[in-house]
Scaffold this active site. Structure first.
Site, PDB file in Angstrom:
ATOM      1  N   HIS A  52       0.837  -1.198   0.000  1.00  0.00           N
ATOM      2  CA  HIS A  52       0.000   0.000   0.000  1.00  0.00           C
ATOM      3  C   HIS A  52       0.875   1.254   0.000  1.00  0.00           C
ATOM      4  O   HIS A  52       0.384   2.370   0.146  1.00  0.00           O
ATOM      5  CB  HIS A  52      -0.903  -0.037   1.248  1.00  0.00           C
ATOM      6  CG  HIS A  52      -2.035   0.931   1.223  1.00  0.00           C
ATOM      7  ND1 HIS A  52      -2.107   2.005   2.084  1.00  0.00           N
ATOM      8  CD2 HIS A  52      -3.149   1.005   0.459  1.00  0.00           C
ATOM      9  CE1 HIS A  52      -3.208   2.683   1.862  1.00  0.00           C
ATOM     10  NE2 HIS A  52      -3.864   2.101   0.879  1.00  0.00           N
ATOM     11  N   LYS A  68       3.245   4.331  -1.236  1.00  0.00           N
ATOM     12  CA  LYS A  68       3.252   5.271  -2.360  1.00  0.00           C
ATOM     13  C   LYS A  68       4.609   5.965  -2.344  1.00  0.00           C
ATOM     14  O   LYS A  68       4.809   6.937  -1.611  1.00  0.00           O
ATOM     15  CB  LYS A  68       2.141   6.317  -2.245  1.00  0.00           C
ATOM     16  CG  LYS A  68       0.733   5.772  -2.493  1.00  0.00           C
ATOM     17  CD  LYS A  68       0.092   5.272  -1.259  1.00  0.00           C
ATOM     18  CE  LYS A  68      -1.359   4.854  -1.530  1.00  0.00           C
ATOM     19  NZ  LYS A  68      -1.964   4.167  -0.398  1.00  0.00           N
ATOM     20  N   ASP A  76      16.746   9.904  -8.585  1.00  0.00           N
ATOM     21  CA  ASP A  76      18.201  10.075  -8.473  1.00  0.00           C
ATOM     22  C   ASP A  76      18.693   9.892  -7.039  1.00  0.00           C
ATOM     23  O   ASP A  76      19.790  10.365  -6.697  1.00  0.00           O
ATOM     24  CB  ASP A  76      18.629  11.454  -8.993  1.00  0.00           C
ATOM     25  CG  ASP A  76      18.410  11.585 -10.496  1.00  0.00           C
ATOM     26  OD1 ASP A  76      18.421  10.552 -11.185  1.00  0.00           O
ATOM     27  OD2 ASP A  76      18.221  12.723 -10.975  1.00  0.00           O
ATOM     28  N   HIS A 105      -9.278  11.224   1.228  1.00  0.00           N
ATOM     29  CA  HIS A 105      -8.297  10.144   1.167  1.00  0.00           C
ATOM     30  C   HIS A 105      -6.983  10.487   1.856  1.00  0.00           C
ATOM     31  O   HIS A 105      -6.023   9.708   1.816  1.00  0.00           O
ATOM     32  CB  HIS A 105      -8.043   9.761  -0.299  1.00  0.00           C
ATOM     33  CG  HIS A 105      -7.455   8.405  -0.477  1.00  0.00           C
ATOM     34  ND1 HIS A 105      -6.102   8.192  -0.620  1.00  0.00           N
ATOM     35  CD2 HIS A 105      -8.032   7.178  -0.523  1.00  0.00           C
ATOM     36  CE1 HIS A 105      -5.871   6.897  -0.759  1.00  0.00           C
ATOM     37  NE2 HIS A 105      -7.022   6.255  -0.703  1.00  0.00           N
ATOM     38  N   LYS A 120      -4.141  10.953   4.761  1.00  0.00           N
ATOM     39  CA  LYS A 120      -3.760  10.244   5.982  1.00  0.00           C
ATOM     40  C   LYS A 120      -2.850  11.182   6.775  1.00  0.00           C
ATOM     41  O   LYS A 120      -1.746  11.502   6.326  1.00  0.00           O
ATOM     42  CB  LYS A 120      -3.005   8.946   5.669  1.00  0.00           C
ATOM     43  CG  LYS A 120      -3.786   7.956   4.760  1.00  0.00           C
ATOM     44  CD  LYS A 120      -3.360   8.082   3.337  1.00  0.00           C
ATOM     45  CE  LYS A 120      -3.720   6.895   2.464  1.00  0.00           C
ATOM     46  NZ  LYS A 120      -5.072   6.460   2.476  1.00  0.00           N
ATOM     47  N   ASP A 180      -0.584  17.000  19.857  1.00  0.00           N
ATOM     48  CA  ASP A 180      -0.101  18.092  20.703  1.00  0.00           C
ATOM     49  C   ASP A 180       0.603  19.195  19.909  1.00  0.00           C
ATOM     50  O   ASP A 180       1.581  19.806  20.393  1.00  0.00           O
ATOM     51  CB  ASP A 180       0.837  17.549  21.796  1.00  0.00           C
ATOM     52  CG  ASP A 180       0.090  16.765  22.860  1.00  0.00           C
ATOM     53  OD1 ASP A 180      -1.155  16.708  22.790  1.00  0.00           O
ATOM     54  OD2 ASP A 180       0.736  16.199  23.753  1.00  0.00           O
TER      55      ASP A 180
END
Length: 428
Positions: free
Chosen positions: A170, A172, A177, A346, A348, A353
């Protein structure tokens, strides 16, 4: 008579082999790996202290890497432009990993960009999760492979990998380089194009420069080595990296292999170390009971807790109702749950704090914590936390708060659907 007996024996033997294979597949895919932490964390230092920083470094195996800078991109229109530009400027190497990959416009643009890079002599290596890339046309993969891109379809179904079919990547990741690294929540597919006002998904992605990029590269190498049995170790992939900013950043990788559920542990530590506020944003909310209890413990300490999720229309009804069936205790304790309205949410994002930040690919659910390969980055910095909190608050302005009365009066049919889905809760 003897002929019939042999047919019967062959049928029984064949049925036994089939039953064994099915049992093997079901057992190893349906039975979760035992949790590494099964007791509540107590007496954890506050996240803003050096004691917490030290504890986090020890428990998660390494300290933050200093000297980094980060750029924040919102939604597909910014995310894809930045990533395609980086691919277009690559001179030595590109490593790329994604879960969802499909679509004529976005999928096609990335296929062309990676193929063009390979044709001009850049070493290009790409991992596409098989399940997440099923909708992609074979033409795109042929285009890349014919141009010289080394393509892996991660966990393609095969008889010798049945026990791992439920374990998806999952992550991404895009590293160019060995010097520029991208990670975040956005896959590479047409639903992310544009922005929420034009129907595109609401998402975040991040570009890193500095020494932490080597750790993002290493996250890619974990699966590349697993798939190809070959380590890409040349300086084209791991150049010496100088400081490019002031941020300390720590990469946290998690996988279904025993002992590496670190993102779950990362979140448990941060929740236990919270003293003032917790902001959580995720498209899928179905954590295990221990994380739910940790959030309730935080409320008992007076910590404010906000959770930002998609609206009803933008994710599976079965998953949504299974998740909602578990909201009662949170709502009673004063946890605020918000549903983003304009489009599929979508992103995340975890902020604790106004200081501790975690960004990356992980959802707040059991699949991310126990079954998928995930990569997150921890950054402990008040300026970044302030920037991302302001972004979170802008999203809240376009969200609707879900209250306890609504939860208590939801239809019985929805509750029943949720209870049915909860029977496979370890896989949600």
């Amino acid at each position: 008579m003897m002929f019939r007996s042999r047919i019967w024996l062959v049928a029984v033997a064949g049925g036994s082999v089939l039953a064994t294979a099915v049992s093997f597949f079901v057992y190893f895919n349906a039975v979760p790996v035992p949790m590494r932490v099964a007791e509540p964390l107590s007496l954890v230092p506050a996240v803003g202290t050096e004691e917490f920083r030290h504890l986090q470094s020890v428990v998660l195996d390494s300290a933050a890497t200093p000297g980094n800078r980060i750029d924040v991109f919102e939604n597909g229109e910014e995310i894809y432009a930045a990533k395609l530009e980086a691919i277009g400027q690559a001179t030595h190497s590109i490593t790329f990993e994604t879960y969802e990959y499909w679509g004529e416009e976005i999928g096609g643009a990335f296929a062309e960009a990676l193929a063009n890079a390979a044709q001009r002599g850049v070493a290009v290596h790409a991992i596409f999760d098989f399940v997440g890339s099923v909708p992609a046309s074979g033409e795109k993969f042929r285009r890349m492979e014919e141009a010289g891109v080394e393509v892996v379809r991660w966990r393609r179904p095969s008889w010798y990998q049945l026990s791992r079919f439920n374990h998806r990547t999952h992550r991404k990741l895009l590293i160019v380089d060995g010097m520029i690294g991208f990670t975040g929540g956005a896959n590479v597919a047409d639903p992310w194009k544009g922005n929420p006002d034009s129907g595109g998904y609401r998402d975040n992605h991040y570009r890193f420069e500095g020494p932490v990029v080597a750790h993002l590269q290493n996250a890619f190498m974990l699966n590349w080595l697993n798939a190809r049995n070959r380590l890409l170790h040349a300086t084209e992939y791991f150049p010496t990296l100088e400081a490019r900013g002031e941020l300390g950043a720590k990469v946290v990788n998690s996988s279904p292999r025993e002992g590496t559920h670190r993102i779950r542990l990362m979140l448990l530590l941060a929740i236990a170390g919270s003293r003032d506020s917790i902001l959580l944003a995720t498209p899928y909310f179905y954590p295990d009971d221990m994380i739910m209890d940790a959030l309730l413990d935080a409320r008992d300490r007076g910590v404010s807790v906000d959770i930002l999720l998609p609206d009803d229309e933008h994710y599976s009804a079965a998953f949504r109702e299974a998740s909602r069936n578990r909201w009662g205790g949170l709502l009673e304790a004063g946890v605020r749950i918000h549903e983003y309205q304009p489009s599929k949410y979508h992103a995340k994002l975890y902020v604790v704090d106004d200081y501790w930040v975690s960004i990356g690919s992980s959802n707040l659910d059991n699949r991310s914590f126990r079954l998928n390969d995930e990569t997150n980055v921890i950054i402990m910095n008040r300026d970044l936390a302030e920037t991302l909190t302001a972004q979170y608050e802008r999203d809240l302005e376009r969200a609707k708060t879900y209250d306890l009365e609504t939860w208590e009066t939801r239809p019985l049919t929805r509750r029943l659907l949720g209870w049915l889905a909860m029977t496979i809760g370890w896989h949600l």
